[in-house]
Design a protein around this motif. Structure first.
Motif, PDB file in Angstrom:
ATOM      1  N   ILE A   1      68.228  40.309  44.570  1.00  0.00           N
ATOM      2  CA  ILE A   1      69.325  39.464  45.075  1.00  0.00           C
ATOM      3  C   ILE A   1      70.323  40.308  45.860  1.00  0.00           C
ATOM      4  N   VAL A   2      70.696  41.467  45.314  1.00  0.00           N
ATOM      5  CA  VAL A   2      71.644  42.338  46.012  1.00  0.00           C
ATOM      6  C   VAL A   2      71.012  42.883  47.290  1.00  0.00           C
ATOM      7  N   GLU A   3      69.712  43.153  47.251  1.00  0.00           N
ATOM      8  CA  GLU A   3      69.032  43.624  48.461  1.00  0.00           C
ATOM      9  C   GLU A   3      69.078  42.557  49.558  1.00  0.00           C
ATOM     10  N   LEU A   4      69.052  41.315  49.142  1.00  0.00           N
ATOM     11  CA  LEU A   4      69.121  40.207  50.097  1.00  0.00           C
ATOM     12  C   LEU A   4      70.540  40.015  50.626  1.00  0.00           C
ATOM     13  N   VAL A   5      71.535  40.138  49.747  1.00  0.00           N
ATOM     14  CA  VAL A   5      72.929  39.850  50.102  1.00  0.00           C
ATOM     15  C   VAL A   5      73.664  41.077  50.632  1.00  0.00           C
ATOM     16  N   ALA A   6      73.560  42.184  49.934  1.00  0.00           N
ATOM     17  CA  ALA A   6      74.293  43.398  50.317  1.00  0.00           C
ATOM     18  C   ALA A   6      73.406  44.617  50.063  1.00  0.00           C
ATOM     19  N   PRO A   7      72.499  44.933  50.959  1.00  0.00           N
ATOM     20  CA  PRO A   7      71.529  46.008  50.732  1.00  0.00           C
ATOM     21  C   PRO A   7      72.148  47.372  50.441  1.00  0.00           C
ATOM     22  N   GLN A   8      73.370  47.608  50.912  1.00  0.00           N
ATOM     23  CA  GLN A   8      73.993  48.914  50.669  1.00  0.00           C
ATOM     24  C   GLN A   8      74.363  49.113  49.194  1.00  0.00           C
ATOM     25  N   LEU A   9      74.391  48.043  48.394  1.00  0.00           N
ATOM     26  CA  LEU A   9      74.759  48.145  46.975  1.00  0.00           C
ATOM     27  C   LEU A   9      73.557  48.168  46.027  1.00  0.00           C
ATOM     28  N   VAL A  10      72.349  48.091  46.544  1.00  0.00           N
ATOM     29  CA  VAL A  10      71.172  47.997  45.696  1.00  0.00           C
ATOM     30  C   VAL A  10      71.023  49.214  44.776  1.00  0.00           C
ATOM     31  N   HIS A  11      71.389  50.396  45.249  1.00  0.00           N
ATOM     32  CA  HIS A  11      71.276  51.598  44.417  1.00  0.00           C
ATOM     33  C   HIS A  11      72.271  51.565  43.253  1.00  0.00           C
ATOM     34  N   TRP A  12      73.459  50.984  43.486  1.00  0.00           N
ATOM     35  CA  TRP A  12      74.442  50.840  42.413  1.00  0.00           C
ATOM     36  C   TRP A  12      73.932  49.884  41.336  1.00  0.00           C
ATOM     37  N   VAL A  13      73.314  48.809  41.763  1.00  0.00           N
ATOM     38  CA  VAL A  13      72.767  47.838  40.808  1.00  0.00           C
ATOM     39  C   VAL A  13      71.650  48.479  39.991  1.00  0.00           C
ATOM     40  N   HIS A  14      70.738  49.176  40.655  1.00  0.00           N
ATOM     41  CA  HIS A  14      69.648  49.832  39.930  1.00  0.00           C
ATOM     42  C   HIS A  14      70.171  50.929  38.999  1.00  0.00           C
ATOM     43  N   GLY A  15      71.191  51.661  39.426  1.00  0.00           N
ATOM     44  CA  GLY A  15      71.789  52.694  38.562  1.00  0.00           C
ATOM     45  C   GLY A  15      72.436  52.089  37.329  1.00  0.00           C
ATOM     46  N   THR A  16      73.175  50.998  37.523  1.00  0.00           N
ATOM     47  CA  THR A  16      73.806  50.309  36.392  1.00  0.00           C
ATOM     48  C   THR A  16      72.744  49.764  35.441  1.00  0.00           C
ATOM     49  N   ALA A  17      71.687  49.183  36.003  1.00  0.00           N
ATOM     50  CA  ALA A  17      70.596  48.663  35.174  1.00  0.00           C
ATOM     51  C   ALA A  17      69.951  49.785  34.362  1.00  0.00           C
ATOM     52  N   ALA A  18      69.742  50.930  34.996  1.00  0.00           N
ATOM     53  CA  ALA A  18      69.146  52.069  34.288  1.00  0.00           C
ATOM     54  C   ALA A  18      70.053  52.548  33.157  1.00  0.00           C
TER      55      ALA A  18
END
Length: 193
Positions: free
Chosen positions: A55-72
């Motif tokens: 979803i973040v990759e679709l809406v705001a691709p620059q934040l995808v690494h932050w989302v994956h880091g938080t998930a990890a």
């Protein structure tokens, strides 16, 4: 926003399916009740990775690494405490088996025989007679009978019917070393001391 590319659509669909499977598995699992909070944190991290990432990759691709880091981080935190609890539990079991007096805090009225009697009742979830306990501990039936009566008076065992006893929840807590002070617990619960 570039739109829904086939790769992002595929990732999103797989993420939704995996998240639903995780939530379904979580609802069925009964053996993890002791770790329920940590399982929820782990599943939240996985859901964030598999749904939040696309979803973040679709809406705001620059934040995808932050989302994956938080998930990890959520997954690592969720798995960390149960693993350390298991290590601590293993250590406590080793101490308990090698030297129970380091873990347990026997009251003044208790004898060393009481630990062995409670140990014979522990883990069986059976109702046992003094003769069976005596046979398994090596003490006389008369001694065991006297101690079972005393242990029942203090709430460590319960008399199911004439001459038959089983371990109580309080007795289990004592064996695990979870009773802070058996003397103060007696006065709080109204058990004679």
């Amino acid at each position: 926003m570039d739109g829904l590319t086939p790769v992002v659509g595929y990732n999103l669909a797989i993420g939704v399916v995996v998240s639903l499977e995780l939530l379904y598995l979580l609802s069925l699992e009964e053996s993890v009740t002791a770790y329920r909070r940590f399982v929820l944190v782990t599943v939240a991290g996985l859901v964030l990775a598999v749904i939040g990432g696309p979803i973040v990759e679709l809406v705001a691709p620059q934040l995808v690494h932050w989302v994956h880091g938080t998930a990890a981080l959520l997954v690592v935190y969720g798995l960390y405490d149960p693993v350390t609890n298991d290590v601590r539990t293993t250590e406590w079991e080793r101490v308990l088996l090698s030297e129970p007096s380091r873990v347990r805090r026997p009251a003044g009225w208790m004898t060393p025989m009481d630990d062995e009697i409670l140990g014979a009742l522990h883990g069986t979830e059976l109702v046992l007679t003094p003769a069976v306990v005596a046979f398994n501990t090596g003490f006389s039936r008369k001694e065991v009978n006297r101690r079972l009566i005393e242990l029942a008076d203090h709430g460590f065992v319960e008399k199911v019917e004439r001459g038959k006893y089983r371990l109580t929840r309080r007795g289990e807590r004592y064996l695990r070393g979870q009773l802070r002070s058996t003397a103060s617990a007696d006065t709080e619960t109204g058990v004679r001391g």
